[in-house]
Design an enzyme around this catalytic site. Sequence first.
Site, PDB file in Angstrom:
ATOM      1  N   HIS A   1     116.603 177.755  30.959  1.00 42.78           N
ATOM      2  CA  HIS A   1     115.713 178.129  32.061  1.00 42.78           C
ATOM      3  C   HIS A   1     116.150 179.418  32.745  1.00 42.78           C
ATOM      4  O   HIS A   1     115.388 180.004  33.510  1.00 42.78           O
ATOM      5  CB  HIS A   1     115.605 176.986  33.080  1.00 42.78           C
ATOM      6  CG  HIS A   1     116.836 176.793  33.922  1.00 42.78           C
ATOM      7  ND1 HIS A   1     117.798 175.863  33.632  1.00 42.78           N
ATOM      8  CD2 HIS A   1     117.245 177.395  35.056  1.00 42.78           C
ATOM      9  CE1 HIS A   1     118.739 175.899  34.550  1.00 42.78           C
ATOM     10  NE2 HIS A   1     118.430 176.830  35.433  1.00 42.78           N
TER      11      HIS A   1
ATOM     12  N   ASP B   1     118.268 172.320  27.376  1.00 42.57           N
ATOM     13  CA  ASP B   1     118.406 173.433  28.324  1.00 42.57           C
ATOM     14  C   ASP B   1     119.639 174.287  28.030  1.00 42.57           C
ATOM     15  O   ASP B   1     120.422 174.622  28.920  1.00 42.57           O
ATOM     16  CB  ASP B   1     118.463 172.909  29.758  1.00 42.57           C
ATOM     17  CG  ASP B   1     118.103 173.978  30.786  1.00 42.57           C
ATOM     18  OD1 ASP B   1     117.611 175.043  30.379  1.00 42.57           O
ATOM     19  OD2 ASP B   1     118.326 173.746  31.990  1.00 42.57           O
TER      20      ASP B   1
ATOM     21  N   SER C   1     123.422 178.330  37.669  1.00 41.04           N
ATOM     22  CA  SER C   1     122.963 177.768  36.399  1.00 41.04           C
ATOM     23  C   SER C   1     123.532 178.538  35.224  1.00 41.04           C
ATOM     24  O   SER C   1     123.468 179.767  35.175  1.00 41.04           O
ATOM     25  CB  SER C   1     121.431 177.779  36.346  1.00 41.04           C
ATOM     26  OG  SER C   1     120.889 176.925  37.317  1.00 41.04           O
TER      27      SER C   1
END
Length: 438
Positions: free
Chosen positions: A172, A202, A281
């Site tokens: 993402h 992911d 992230s």
Amino acid sequence: MAAAPSSSAAACFLYPPCPLPRRPRHFPRHLAPAAASKHAPAASSSRSFALPSPAPWPWPWPRRLAELIPAEAAGRLLSSAAGSIIVALASAALILGNAGGASAFVVATPRKLQADELATVRLFQENTPSVVYITNLAVRQDAFTLDVLEVPQGSGSGFVWDKSGHIVTNFHVIRGASDLRVTLADQSVYEAQVVGFDQDKDVAVLRIKAPKDKLRPIPVGVSADLLVGQKVYAIGNPFGLDHTLTTGVISGLRREISSAATGRPIQDVIQTDAAINPGNSGGPLLDSSGNLIGVNTAIYSPSGASSGVGFSIPVDTVGGIVDQLIKFGKVTRPILGIKFAPDQSVEQLGLSGVLVLDAPPNGPAGKAGLQSTKRDAYGRLILGDIITSVNGTKVTNGSDLYRILDQCKVGETVTVEVLRGDHKEKIAVVLEPKPDES
């Protein structure tokens, strides 16, 4: 010479100047009488200041001051002058004194850190060169000039996987990017190419062409033997603040979250209270030895900022995915080839399992004969098969189905038990690889 009518000390300079006498050849001889008169007893018992008058002086100014300035005023004047001189000398001693005397006013204690602090500092210094900053650029067209521009649409973190320039991050972080830029710890910037990605877990792998001496791969650990309560460290770029260290502990193990791209569940996720914010992230989660144990992926927060509940994909899961992406550019994962209804819809029907909405005839389930949900000629809904177990393992929702399939391999034949109408059937299905993703 007559006395001045004013008592000001400056009045003596308003009169005609007195002729300066020539200095005697034997100057101490003239001061002897003054010194003798200094020790003579005072006529008054009060402590007053008076300049001696009977002794001869070589100059007329002392006599003139004695005539102009009262005794008490002269005493105060000299006391004030003496105090000023003492203060000036003390200041000069502080400024011009030796280093030993000045050190008494400056407290310089050496910096002493505890053992755990030193370990944290060392861990950060050793692993910071492995963490990178990733900028996601997207093409935008100016509404007025119609110029095509590349503007940042997001950012995240990542880490160096090997000396070949492979960078691991979250999918993402790079989703929807037209170009990607990777900034190393020394602030050098490189264009990055996408090697491959796995939307379901992911995870994404990039590659940069950087000198090998600038690439420091992060040490990879093991996540199978983690314990709740052990210390963990997260390094990333929250809100664009590069190379930020946060600490915490493992709050929970074997959590389950959904992929931000596909909604497919990610199992065995690590929960931590180390602060993870937007921009973290893709960054590494480290143990106290500085080894990689997870990839920071998501947070649970109503506000979008850290609330003490963060999630990291375990390194044991990431390692297998990264190896496949580097070798093949994709992850080969088996599928049934069906679309199923949301879990809430099945619960509303009072059933337990996975309701098949669509099973394309060219897919594994369609070839095996699973039936889709459809409508009859009158528009009434006819439910398709409801999967209740796979290989004898009970299936109550979509997460259970995904968890079972993750343990299977492409080409493997599985036994799917379905509820069709009011009876159950067992159907053999040969699993096929997931189609290529663009």
